[in-house]
Design a protein around this motif. Structure first.
Motif, PDB file in Angstrom:
ATOM      1  N   VAL A   1      39.914 -27.392  36.380  1.00  7.71           N
ATOM      2  CA  VAL A   1      40.061 -26.054  36.954  1.00  7.71           C
ATOM      3  C   VAL A   1      38.799 -25.672  37.729  1.00  7.71           C
ATOM      4  O   VAL A   1      38.877 -25.147  38.855  1.00  7.71           O
ATOM      5  CB  VAL A   1      40.383 -25.014  35.853  1.00  7.71           C
ATOM      6  CG1 VAL A   1      40.295 -23.600  36.391  1.00  7.71           C
ATOM      7  CG2 VAL A   1      41.746 -25.290  35.257  1.00  7.71           C
ATOM      8  N   LEU A   2      37.636 -25.934  37.164  1.00  9.87           N
ATOM      9  CA  LEU A   2      36.381 -25.619  37.853  1.00  9.87           C
ATOM     10  C   LEU A   2      36.232 -26.421  39.145  1.00  9.87           C
ATOM     11  O   LEU A   2      35.794 -25.891  40.178  1.00  9.87           O
ATOM     12  CB  LEU A   2      35.194 -25.871  36.927  1.00  9.87           C
ATOM     13  CG  LEU A   2      35.026 -24.898  35.762  1.00  9.87           C
ATOM     14  CD1 LEU A   2      33.866 -25.325  34.869  1.00  9.87           C
ATOM     15  CD2 LEU A   2      34.805 -23.484  36.268  1.00  9.87           C
ATOM     16  N   ALA A   3      36.596 -27.689  39.105  1.00 10.93           N
ATOM     17  CA  ALA A   3      36.506 -28.526  40.309  1.00 10.93           C
ATOM     18  C   ALA A   3      37.475 -28.033  41.387  1.00 10.93           C
ATOM     19  O   ALA A   3      37.133 -28.012  42.574  1.00 10.93           O
ATOM     20  CB  ALA A   3      36.794 -29.974  39.952  1.00 10.93           C
ATOM     21  N   PHE A   4      38.649 -27.635  40.977  1.00  9.96           N
ATOM     22  CA  PHE A   4      39.638 -27.123  41.934  1.00  9.96           C
ATOM     23  C   PHE A   4      39.131 -25.839  42.601  1.00  9.96           C
ATOM     24  O   PHE A   4      39.213 -25.675  43.820  1.00  9.96           O
ATOM     25  CB  PHE A   4      40.965 -26.881  41.209  1.00  9.96           C
ATOM     26  CG  PHE A   4      42.053 -26.400  42.110  1.00  9.96           C
ATOM     27  CD1 PHE A   4      42.671 -27.278  42.983  1.00  9.96           C
ATOM     28  CD2 PHE A   4      42.453 -25.071  42.086  1.00  9.96           C
ATOM     29  CE1 PHE A   4      43.675 -26.835  43.829  1.00  9.96           C
ATOM     30  CE2 PHE A   4      43.455 -24.616  42.918  1.00  9.96           C
ATOM     31  CZ  PHE A   4      44.069 -25.503  43.797  1.00  9.96           C
ATOM     32  N   ILE A   5      38.598 -24.946  41.820  1.00  6.98           N
ATOM     33  CA  ILE A   5      38.068 -23.685  42.355  1.00  6.98           C
ATOM     34  C   ILE A   5      36.879 -23.957  43.277  1.00  6.98           C
ATOM     35  O   ILE A   5      36.774 -23.374  44.360  1.00  6.98           O
ATOM     36  CB  ILE A   5      37.683 -22.729  41.206  1.00  6.98           C
ATOM     37  CG1 ILE A   5      38.947 -22.270  40.465  1.00  6.98           C
ATOM     38  CG2 ILE A   5      36.907 -21.527  41.724  1.00  6.98           C
ATOM     39  CD1 ILE A   5      38.681 -21.502  39.186  1.00  6.98           C
ATOM     40  N   ALA A   6      36.006 -24.838  42.876  1.00 11.29           N
ATOM     41  CA  ALA A   6      34.846 -25.176  43.714  1.00 11.29           C
ATOM     42  C   ALA A   6      35.298 -25.819  45.024  1.00 11.29           C
ATOM     43  O   ALA A   6      34.756 -25.516  46.090  1.00 11.29           O
ATOM     44  CB  ALA A   6      33.913 -26.116  42.954  1.00 11.29           C
TER      45      ALA A   6
ATOM     46  N   PHE B   1      37.602 -25.897  20.575  1.00  5.33           N
ATOM     47  CA  PHE B   1      38.470 -25.711  21.753  1.00  5.33           C
ATOM     48  C   PHE B   1      37.897 -26.443  22.964  1.00  5.33           C
ATOM     49  O   PHE B   1      38.632 -27.102  23.702  1.00  5.33           O
ATOM     50  CB  PHE B   1      38.630 -24.213  22.040  1.00  5.33           C
ATOM     51  CG  PHE B   1      39.458 -23.926  23.243  1.00  5.33           C
ATOM     52  CD1 PHE B   1      40.843 -23.996  23.161  1.00  5.33           C
ATOM     53  CD2 PHE B   1      38.872 -23.608  24.459  1.00  5.33           C
ATOM     54  CE1 PHE B   1      41.625 -23.733  24.269  1.00  5.33           C
ATOM     55  CE2 PHE B   1      39.632 -23.346  25.565  1.00  5.33           C
ATOM     56  CZ  PHE B   1      41.018 -23.413  25.490  1.00  5.33           C
ATOM     57  N   LEU B   2      36.591 -26.322  23.183  1.00  5.27           N
ATOM     58  CA  LEU B   2      35.952 -26.996  24.319  1.00  5.27           C
ATOM     59  C   LEU B   2      36.049 -28.515  24.191  1.00  5.27           C
ATOM     60  O   LEU B   2      36.221 -29.222  25.197  1.00  5.27           O
ATOM     61  CB  LEU B   2      34.486 -26.566  24.449  1.00  5.27           C
ATOM     62  CG  LEU B   2      34.255 -25.126  24.917  1.00  5.27           C
ATOM     63  CD1 LEU B   2      32.775 -24.803  24.901  1.00  5.27           C
ATOM     64  CD2 LEU B   2      34.812 -24.922  26.304  1.00  5.27           C
TER      65      LEU B   2
ATOM     66  N   TRP C   1      38.130 -30.077  27.309  1.00  6.82           N
ATOM     67  CA  TRP C   1      37.028 -30.160  28.277  1.00  6.82           C
ATOM     68  C   TRP C   1      37.501 -30.692  29.624  1.00  6.82           C
ATOM     69  O   TRP C   1      37.052 -30.249  30.673  1.00  6.82           O
ATOM     70  CB  TRP C   1      35.883 -31.018  27.741  1.00  6.82           C
ATOM     71  CG  TRP C   1      36.256 -32.468  27.547  1.00  6.82           C
ATOM     72  CD1 TRP C   1      36.758 -33.022  26.413  1.00  6.82           C
ATOM     73  CD2 TRP C   1      36.173 -33.504  28.513  1.00  6.82           C
ATOM     74  NE1 TRP C   1      37.006 -34.359  26.598  1.00  6.82           N
ATOM     75  CE2 TRP C   1      36.648 -34.685  27.892  1.00  6.82           C
ATOM     76  CE3 TRP C   1      35.754 -33.570  29.824  1.00  6.82           C
ATOM     77  CZ2 TRP C   1      36.710 -35.904  28.553  1.00  6.82           C
ATOM     78  CZ3 TRP C   1      35.809 -34.785  30.465  1.00  6.82           C
ATOM     79  CH2 TRP C   1      36.283 -35.933  29.833  1.00  6.82           C
ATOM     80  N   TRP C   2      38.438 -31.616  29.621  1.00  5.22           N
ATOM     81  CA  TRP C   2      38.949 -32.201  30.868  1.00  5.22           C
ATOM     82  C   TRP C   2      39.723 -31.170  31.686  1.00  5.22           C
ATOM     83  O   TRP C   2      39.669 -31.136  32.898  1.00  5.22           O
ATOM     84  CB  TRP C   2      39.824 -33.415  30.568  1.00  5.22           C
ATOM     85  CG  TRP C   2      40.929 -33.114  29.595  1.00  5.22           C
ATOM     86  CD1 TRP C   2      40.899 -33.183  28.250  1.00  5.22           C
ATOM     87  CD2 TRP C   2      42.242 -32.648  29.943  1.00  5.22           C
ATOM     88  NE1 TRP C   2      42.082 -32.798  27.695  1.00  5.22           N
ATOM     89  CE2 TRP C   2      42.945 -32.469  28.724  1.00  5.22           C
ATOM     90  CE3 TRP C   2      42.895 -32.368  31.128  1.00  5.22           C
ATOM     91  CZ2 TRP C   2      44.251 -32.005  28.678  1.00  5.22           C
ATOM     92  CZ3 TRP C   2      44.201 -31.937  31.084  1.00  5.22           C
ATOM     93  CH2 TRP C   2      44.871 -31.751  29.861  1.00  5.22           C
TER      94      TRP C   2
END
Length: 91
Positions: free
Chosen positions: A18-23, A7-8, A12-13
């Motif tokens: 999502v992580l970049a948006f939250i950060a 799954f990862l 992965w993209w």
């Protein structure tokens, strides 16, 4: 574990996005822009200065009207006094 790894690998993209948006959102909220605050202060100062200049302009306009209403040249003595005063000022 293998399914998670698969799954990862596939998404992965999407996870990084999502992580970049939250950060990005968390860093943006916690940080104030000092330039904006400085510009707001400068704007307030300029508005105060503008008001002072308007008051000074009104005062000068009233003074100019009073000077224009004076008639220096009603008689020759007043005219001579005016010219003498102007000559003394320039020397």
């Amino acid at each position: 574990m293998k399914k998670v790894w698969v799954f990862l690998k596939k998404f992965w993209w999407l996870i990084l996005t999502v992580l970049a948006f939250i950060a990005g959102l968390s860093f943006r909220k916690g940080k104030k822009n000092p330039d904006v605050e400085l510009l707001k202060e400068q704007r307030k100062d300029l508005q105060k200065e503008e008001e002072e200049l308007k008051k000074e302009q009104e005062r000068l306009e009233k003074e100019a009207e009073e000077i224009e209403k004076k008639r220096y040249f009603n008689d020759p003595v007043d005219a001579a006094k005016y010219l003498n005063d102007e000559l003394r000022k320039r020397k």
